[in-house]
Write a protein that holds these residues in place. Structure first.
Motif, PDB file in Angstrom:
ATOM      1  N   VAL A 189      35.187  50.811  27.755  1.00  0.00           N
ATOM      2  CA  VAL A 189      34.106  49.844  27.512  1.00  0.00           C
ATOM      3  C   VAL A 189      34.480  48.461  28.046  1.00  0.00           C
ATOM      4  O   VAL A 189      33.653  47.769  28.663  1.00  0.00           O
ATOM      5  N   SER A 190      35.721  48.046  27.860  1.00  0.00           N
ATOM      6  CA  SER A 190      36.131  46.705  28.308  1.00  0.00           C
ATOM      7  C   SER A 190      36.168  46.589  29.825  1.00  0.00           C
ATOM      8  O   SER A 190      36.082  45.475  30.369  1.00  0.00           O
ATOM      9  N   LEU A 191      36.284  47.717  30.518  1.00  0.00           N
ATOM     10  CA  LEU A 191      36.286  47.666  31.985  1.00  0.00           C
ATOM     11  C   LEU A 191      34.915  47.308  32.549  1.00  0.00           C
ATOM     12  O   LEU A 191      34.822  46.757  33.656  1.00  0.00           O
ATOM     13  N   VAL A 192      33.856  47.593  31.809  1.00  0.00           N
ATOM     14  CA  VAL A 192      32.502  47.369  32.329  1.00  0.00           C
ATOM     15  C   VAL A 192      32.231  45.893  32.600  1.00  0.00           C
ATOM     16  O   VAL A 192      31.873  45.528  33.738  1.00  0.00           O
ATOM     17  N   PRO A 193      32.391  44.984  31.610  1.00  0.00           N
ATOM     18  CA  PRO A 193      32.158  43.572  31.931  1.00  0.00           C
ATOM     19  C   PRO A 193      33.165  43.023  32.927  1.00  0.00           C
ATOM     20  O   PRO A 193      32.839  42.103  33.697  1.00  0.00           O
ATOM     21  N   ALA A 194      34.371  43.574  32.955  1.00  0.00           N
ATOM     22  CA  ALA A 194      35.370  43.106  33.919  1.00  0.00           C
ATOM     23  C   ALA A 194      34.915  43.390  35.345  1.00  0.00           C
ATOM     24  O   ALA A 194      35.122  42.572  36.251  1.00  0.00           O
ATOM     25  N   LEU A 195      34.278  44.538  35.555  1.00  0.00           N
ATOM     26  CA  LEU A 195      33.769  44.873  36.885  1.00  0.00           C
ATOM     27  C   LEU A 195      32.511  44.093  37.227  1.00  0.00           C
ATOM     28  O   LEU A 195      32.270  43.749  38.386  1.00  0.00           O
ATOM     29  N   VAL A 196      31.697  43.816  36.194  1.00  0.00           N
ATOM     30  CA  VAL A 196      30.432  43.102  36.434  1.00  0.00           C
ATOM     31  C   VAL A 196      30.690  41.628  36.741  1.00  0.00           C
ATOM     32  O   VAL A 196      30.111  41.065  37.681  1.00  0.00           O
ATOM     33  N   PHE A 197      31.542  40.987  35.959  1.00  0.00           N
ATOM     34  CA  PHE A 197      31.729  39.538  36.073  1.00  0.00           C
ATOM     35  C   PHE A 197      32.950  39.124  36.893  1.00  0.00           C
ATOM     36  O   PHE A 197      33.076  37.959  37.253  1.00  0.00           O
ATOM     37  N   GLY A 198      33.835  40.050  37.172  1.00  0.00           N
ATOM     38  CA  GLY A 198      35.032  39.715  37.933  1.00  0.00           C
ATOM     39  C   GLY A 198      35.100  40.463  39.243  1.00  0.00           C
ATOM     40  O   GLY A 198      34.183  41.179  39.631  1.00  0.00           O
ATOM     41  N   ALA A 199      36.234  40.278  39.920  1.00  0.00           N
ATOM     42  CA  ALA A 199      36.491  40.996  41.170  1.00  0.00           C
ATOM     43  C   ALA A 199      37.925  41.494  41.144  1.00  0.00           C
ATOM     44  O   ALA A 199      38.766  41.081  41.950  1.00  0.00           O
ATOM     45  N   PRO A 200      38.233  42.383  40.206  1.00  0.00           N
ATOM     46  CA  PRO A 200      39.627  42.798  40.017  1.00  0.00           C
ATOM     47  C   PRO A 200      40.246  43.484  41.223  1.00  0.00           C
ATOM     48  O   PRO A 200      41.455  43.409  41.430  1.00  0.00           O
ATOM     49  N   LEU A 201      39.414  44.165  42.018  1.00  0.00           N
ATOM     50  CA  LEU A 201      39.950  44.861  43.180  1.00  0.00           C
ATOM     51  C   LEU A 201      40.400  43.893  44.273  1.00  0.00           C
ATOM     52  O   LEU A 201      41.112  44.284  45.201  1.00  0.00           O
ATOM     53  N   ALA A 202      39.995  42.626  44.159  1.00  0.00           N
ATOM     54  CA  ALA A 202      40.418  41.613  45.121  1.00  0.00           C
ATOM     55  C   ALA A 202      41.699  40.905  44.688  1.00  0.00           C
ATOM     56  O   ALA A 202      42.220  40.066  45.423  1.00  0.00           O
ATOM     57  N   ALA A 203      42.185  41.230  43.520  1.00  0.00           N
ATOM     58  CA  ALA A 203      43.420  40.614  43.033  1.00  0.00           C
ATOM     59  C   ALA A 203      44.595  41.062  43.890  1.00  0.00           C
ATOM     60  O   ALA A 203      44.600  42.156  44.466  1.00  0.00           O
ATOM     61  N   GLY A 204      45.578  40.197  43.987  1.00  0.00           N
ATOM     62  CA  GLY A 204      46.762  40.531  44.763  1.00  0.00           C
ATOM     63  C   GLY A 204      47.531  41.697  44.161  1.00  0.00           C
ATOM     64  O   GLY A 204      47.442  41.969  42.959  1.00  0.00           O
ATOM     65  N   PHE A 205      48.304  42.380  45.012  1.00  0.00           N
ATOM     66  CA  PHE A 205      49.046  43.555  44.558  1.00  0.00           C
ATOM     67  C   PHE A 205      50.045  43.185  43.470  1.00  0.00           C
ATOM     68  O   PHE A 205      50.180  43.903  42.465  1.00  0.00           O
ATOM     69  N   ASP A 206      50.756  42.078  43.655  1.00  0.00           N
ATOM     70  CA  ASP A 206      51.764  41.664  42.671  1.00  0.00           C
ATOM     71  C   ASP A 206      51.123  41.396  41.317  1.00  0.00           C
ATOM     72  O   ASP A 206      51.662  41.797  40.277  1.00  0.00           O
ATOM     73  N   ALA A 207      49.972  40.720  41.325  1.00  0.00           N
ATOM     74  CA  ALA A 207      49.281  40.414  40.067  1.00  0.00           C
ATOM     75  C   ALA A 207      48.795  41.691  39.399  1.00  0.00           C
ATOM     76  O   ALA A 207      48.956  41.875  38.185  1.00  0.00           O
ATOM     77  N   ALA A 208      48.194  42.591  40.184  1.00  0.00           N
ATOM     78  CA  ALA A 208      47.684  43.841  39.625  1.00  0.00           C
ATOM     79  C   ALA A 208      48.818  44.682  39.048  1.00  0.00           C
ATOM     80  O   ALA A 208      48.679  45.278  37.965  1.00  0.00           O
ATOM     81  N   LEU A 209      49.952  44.720  39.735  1.00  0.00           N
ATOM     82  CA  LEU A 209      51.095  45.501  39.254  1.00  0.00           C
ATOM     83  C   LEU A 209      51.641  44.909  37.961  1.00  0.00           C
ATOM     84  O   LEU A 209      51.908  45.648  36.988  1.00  0.00           O
ATOM     85  N   ALA A 210      51.813  43.587  37.935  1.00  0.00           N
ATOM     86  CA  ALA A 210      52.354  42.936  36.739  1.00  0.00           C
ATOM     87  C   ALA A 210      51.430  43.137  35.539  1.00  0.00           C
ATOM     88  O   ALA A 210      51.889  43.422  34.426  1.00  0.00           O
ATOM     89  N   LEU A 211      50.132  43.016  35.758  1.00  0.00           N
ATOM     90  CA  LEU A 211      49.177  43.175  34.661  1.00  0.00           C
ATOM     91  C   LEU A 211      49.068  44.631  34.221  1.00  0.00           C
ATOM     92  O   LEU A 211      48.852  44.909  33.036  1.00  0.00           O
ATOM     93  N   SER A 212      49.224  45.555  35.148  1.00  0.00           N
ATOM     94  CA  SER A 212      49.194  46.976  34.778  1.00  0.00           C
ATOM     95  C   SER A 212      50.396  47.329  33.906  1.00  0.00           C
ATOM     96  O   SER A 212      50.271  48.042  32.908  1.00  0.00           O
ATOM     97  N   ILE A 213      51.557  46.819  34.282  1.00  0.00           N
ATOM     98  CA  ILE A 213      52.749  47.038  33.457  1.00  0.00           C
ATOM     99  C   ILE A 213      52.557  46.388  32.091  1.00  0.00           C
ATOM    100  O   ILE A 213      52.925  46.958  31.056  1.00  0.00           O
TER     101      ILE A 213
END
Length: 289
Positions: A189-213
């Motif tokens: 459910v929380s992924l839905v507004p994140a996709l609507v209002f953000g652009a997570p796929l445009a985040a840098g690899f380092d940021a995405a990796l750190a946040l995933s961990i």
């Protein structure tokens, strides 16, 4: 070696491990270059992908059957949890880490108040005293940061506490419910507004990796520790130990980025934490046989 410990000793280790996992979030969120919605997305996605496997290993199909049988309560709990996944990030990125963690920790006080308003449960005098102290502490924390334009973050932190309290009230009297599967629904459910209002796929690899961990450590591992502790210790003891999160989280952020709480946060935080501790201890004594 761990299995040689008594269930009570294991419970204390799990209860300590939960807030330790949760406490690292502020430092990581300050260090990565990502907006709030990117953080929401990359924290929640790993839990959505990994926790079903973990839950199957821990409980098998019965965890999903328990969630299905809980019906409306399960979905309400999931929505409350999903809102905390989003609002927690808004709080952490819109005010100081210390303020966010302290204000979020007021949830036990809100539980007592909601139980009185909604369930008509009697609130003992000790809880009213703790409520007054907590309000005084919150007033100091919020008042000293009001001029800094942090009201959105402070409001989001209080909303996290309220959503958590509503979740507790919803499952009050149903302590045997297994709602671990609801954390997976909440992540989706929380992924839905994140996709609507953000652009997570445009985040840098380092940021995405750190946040995933961070998502794996904070949400997946942290929740496993928390639920494991509740199986081995009384809930009030787990709550008391979890109160170290604001202290440790503030310390990590100070070490990582040099964010130092102001005198008002120290004073208000001390009043707030003392009130919460007093409420938890008084509740434990009142419920003891």
């Amino acid at each position: 070696m761990f299995s040689a410990l008594s269930p009570r000793a294991q419970g204390y280790l799990f209860a300590l491990g939960g807030p330790l996992c949760w406490s690292v979030g502020g430092a990581v969120m300050r260090l990565v270059e990502a907006d709030s919605w990117d953080i929401v997305f990359w924290r929640a996605l790993p839990h959505l992908l990994i926790f079903p496997v973990v839950l199957h290993f821990l409980a098998g199909p019965r965890a999903w059957l328990a969630f299905r049988d809980a019906k409306a309560i399960a979905w309400l709990s999931s929505l409350c949890l999903a809102s905390t996944f989003v609002l927690h990030v808004v709080a952490m990125t819109s005010t100081t880490i210390a303020n966010a963690l302290l204000l979020q920790s007021t949830s036990p006080i809100m539980v007592a108040l909601l139980a009185w308003l909604v369930l008509r449960e009697r609130v003992p005098a000790a809880s009213w005293i703790a409520l007054a102290g907590a309000c005084a502490g919150m007033a100091v924390v919020i008042g000293t940061s009001f001029g800094e334009g942090a009201w959105i973050g402070n409001a989001a932190a209080l909303a996290v506490a309220l959503a958590s309290a509503v979740n507790v009230i919803a499952i009050r009297g149903n302590t045997k419910l297994d709602l671990r599967a609801g954390t997976i629904v909440a992540s989706a459910v929380s992924l839905v507004p994140a996709l609507v209002f953000g652009a997570p796929l445009a985040a840098g690899f380092d940021a995405a990796l750190a946040l995933s961990i961070l998502g794996i450590v904070q949400i997946t591992v942290g929740l496993v520790f928390f639920y494991s502790a509740l199986k081995r210790l009384p809930a009030v003891q787990v709550v008391l130990i979890a109160m170290i999160e604001p202290v440790i989280g503030t310390f990590w952020t100070w070490i990582a980025v040099g964010e130092t709480p102001g005198p008002g946060t120290f004073l208000g935080g001390a009043i707030l934490m003392a009130s919460l501790a007093y409420n938890a201890i008084a509740t434990a004594r009142a419920s003891a046989p």
